[in-house]
Write a protein that holds these residues in place. Structure first.
Motif, PDB file in Angstrom:
ATOM      1  N   GLU A  94       0.815  -1.216   0.000  1.00 52.46           N
ATOM      2  CA  GLU A  94       0.000   0.000   0.000  1.00 52.46           C
ATOM      3  C   GLU A  94       0.851   1.270   0.000  1.00 52.46           C
ATOM      4  OE1 GLU A  94      -2.456  -3.288   1.674  1.00 52.46           O
ATOM      5  OE2 GLU A  94      -0.474  -2.548   2.170  1.00 52.46           O
ATOM      6  N   LEU A  97       1.180   3.557  -3.001  1.00 52.65           N
ATOM      7  CA  LEU A  97       0.044   4.388  -3.381  1.00 52.65           C
ATOM      8  C   LEU A  97       0.128   5.747  -2.701  1.00 52.65           C
ATOM      9  CD1 LEU A  97      -2.735   1.664  -3.006  1.00 52.65           C
ATOM     10  CD2 LEU A  97      -1.495   2.330  -5.080  1.00 52.65           C
ATOM     11  N   LYS A 101      -4.748   9.843  -1.429  1.00 56.55           N
ATOM     12  CA  LYS A 101      -5.781   9.117  -2.173  1.00 56.55           C
ATOM     13  C   LYS A 101      -6.227   7.877  -1.399  1.00 56.55           C
ATOM     14  CE  LYS A 101      -4.265  10.969  -6.556  1.00 56.55           C
ATOM     15  NZ  LYS A 101      -3.468  10.745  -7.756  1.00 56.55           N
ATOM     16  N   ILE A 102      -5.314   7.280  -0.660  1.00 56.92           N
ATOM     17  CA  ILE A 102      -5.717   6.164   0.210  1.00 56.92           C
ATOM     18  C   ILE A 102      -6.679   6.690   1.275  1.00 56.92           C
ATOM     19  CG2 ILE A 102      -4.973   4.540   2.000  1.00 56.92           C
ATOM     20  CD1 ILE A 102      -2.514   3.958   0.391  1.00 56.92           C
ATOM     21  N   SER A 105      -9.982   7.161  -0.164  1.00 58.13           N
ATOM     22  CA  SER A 105     -10.593   5.855  -0.410  1.00 58.13           C
ATOM     23  C   SER A 105     -11.119   5.243   0.883  1.00 58.13           C
ATOM     24  CB  SER A 105      -9.582   4.910  -1.063  1.00 58.13           C
ATOM     25  OG  SER A 105      -9.123   5.429  -2.286  1.00 58.13           O
ATOM     26  N   VAL A 152     -11.034  -1.051  -0.117  1.00 62.05           N
ATOM     27  CA  VAL A 152     -10.272   0.182  -0.335  1.00 62.05           C
ATOM     28  C   VAL A 152      -9.473   0.066  -1.635  1.00 62.05           C
ATOM     29  CG1 VAL A 152      -8.379   1.621   0.541  1.00 62.05           C
ATOM     30  CG2 VAL A 152     -10.202   0.865   2.087  1.00 62.05           C
ATOM     31  N   TYR A 155     -11.818   0.443  -4.620  1.00 59.16           N
ATOM     32  CA  TYR A 155     -12.199   1.847  -4.767  1.00 59.16           C
ATOM     33  C   TYR A 155     -11.044   2.657  -5.368  1.00 59.16           C
ATOM     34  CZ  TYR A 155     -13.985   6.498  -3.753  1.00 59.16           C
ATOM     35  OH  TYR A 155     -14.426   7.800  -3.882  1.00 59.16           O
ATOM     36  N   TYR A 156      -9.850   2.448  -4.854  1.00 64.50           N
ATOM     37  CA  TYR A 156      -8.670   3.201  -5.295  1.00 64.50           C
ATOM     38  C   TYR A 156      -8.444   3.005  -6.790  1.00 64.50           C
ATOM     39  CZ  TYR A 156      -4.013   5.317  -4.973  1.00 64.50           C
ATOM     40  OH  TYR A 156      -2.919   6.137  -5.112  1.00 64.50           O
ATOM     41  N   HIS A 159     -10.923   4.778  -9.041  1.00 63.66           N
ATOM     42  CA  HIS A 159     -11.003   6.235  -9.000  1.00 63.66           C
ATOM     43  C   HIS A 159      -9.689   6.975  -9.282  1.00 63.66           C
ATOM     44  CE1 HIS A 159     -14.728   5.066  -6.970  1.00 63.66           C
ATOM     45  NE2 HIS A 159     -15.184   6.218  -7.415  1.00 63.66           N
ATOM     46  N   TYR A 160      -8.563   6.280  -9.240  1.00 58.97           N
ATOM     47  CA  TYR A 160      -7.285   6.962  -9.400  1.00 58.97           C
ATOM     48  C   TYR A 160      -6.390   6.220 -10.391  1.00 58.97           C
ATOM     49  CZ  TYR A 160      -8.948   9.053  -5.065  1.00 58.97           C
ATOM     50  OH  TYR A 160      -9.713   9.680  -4.125  1.00 58.97           O
TER      51      TYR A 160
END
Length: 185
Positions: A94, A97, A101-102, A105, A152, A155-156, A159-160
């Protein structure tokens, strides 16, 4: 891999086996032909594919921390080749990332999340502090929670865009793509 090398196709050129955490203690990178009685108690990844790469979290809480003995063993075994070991440059996968943004999320998945506890290369980016209701008396229960990693992550990525400039990510993915391509010649 298609992001870096459009010629590589999962299931044809490479396969990914997810095997994490404490289960690593049951794996070996030693070829079955080299195995000894002590290695026979392990699952040899080389039986699945002789050309193997292993990726795992360093789990370091700071840059001077040492890898545990299982990870040191696996590194030595896989680095003998063919293949190599990729150990995350941060604490966990993780940490490749963007922490902001995390956090976004985590808040989207867990509306009660107030903020991540820490946002460094060496922190657990899925630990967050829960919002507290100021109208209620303070609770003796901890307000620290762990976010749902799978939700998570989903979602990440939805969206990114990927950012390969973080830590050693670009270098390691290039190394991996080169190895996969050369293994398929």
């Amino acid at each position: 891999m298609k992001y870096k090398n459009a010629n590589l196709t999962e299931g044809i050129d490479y396969s990914i086996m997810f095997y994490g955490g404490r289960l690593f203690s049951h794996l070996t990178g030693v070829d079955q032909d080299e195995s000894s009685d002590s290695i026979d108690d392990f699952v040899s990844v080389r039986k699945l594919n002789r050309n193997a790469v292993i990726l795992f979290d360093s789990d370091k809480s700071d840059p001077h921390a040492r890898l545990n003995s299982t990870k040191q063993r696996l590194k030595a075994e896989f680095d003998k080749g063919p293949g190599f070991t990729w150990i995350t440059e941060g604490r966990e996968i993780e940490n490749y990332l963007d922490p902001e943004k995390i956090e976004s999320s985590v808040k989207a998945i867990h509306p009660s999340a107030a903020q991540l506890l820490q946002k460094s290369q060496w922190s657990n980016l899925l630990e967050y502090e829960k919002n507290t209701d100021s109208s209620k008396p303070p609770s003796k229960i901890s307000n620290i929670r762990a976010a749902n990693k799978v939700k998570v992550a989903k979602y990440y990525v939805e969206h990114y865009p990927a950012d390969l400039t973080v830590l050693d990510l670009n270098k390691q993915i290039d190394r991996l793509c080169t190895f996969i391509a050369s293994s398929n010649k």
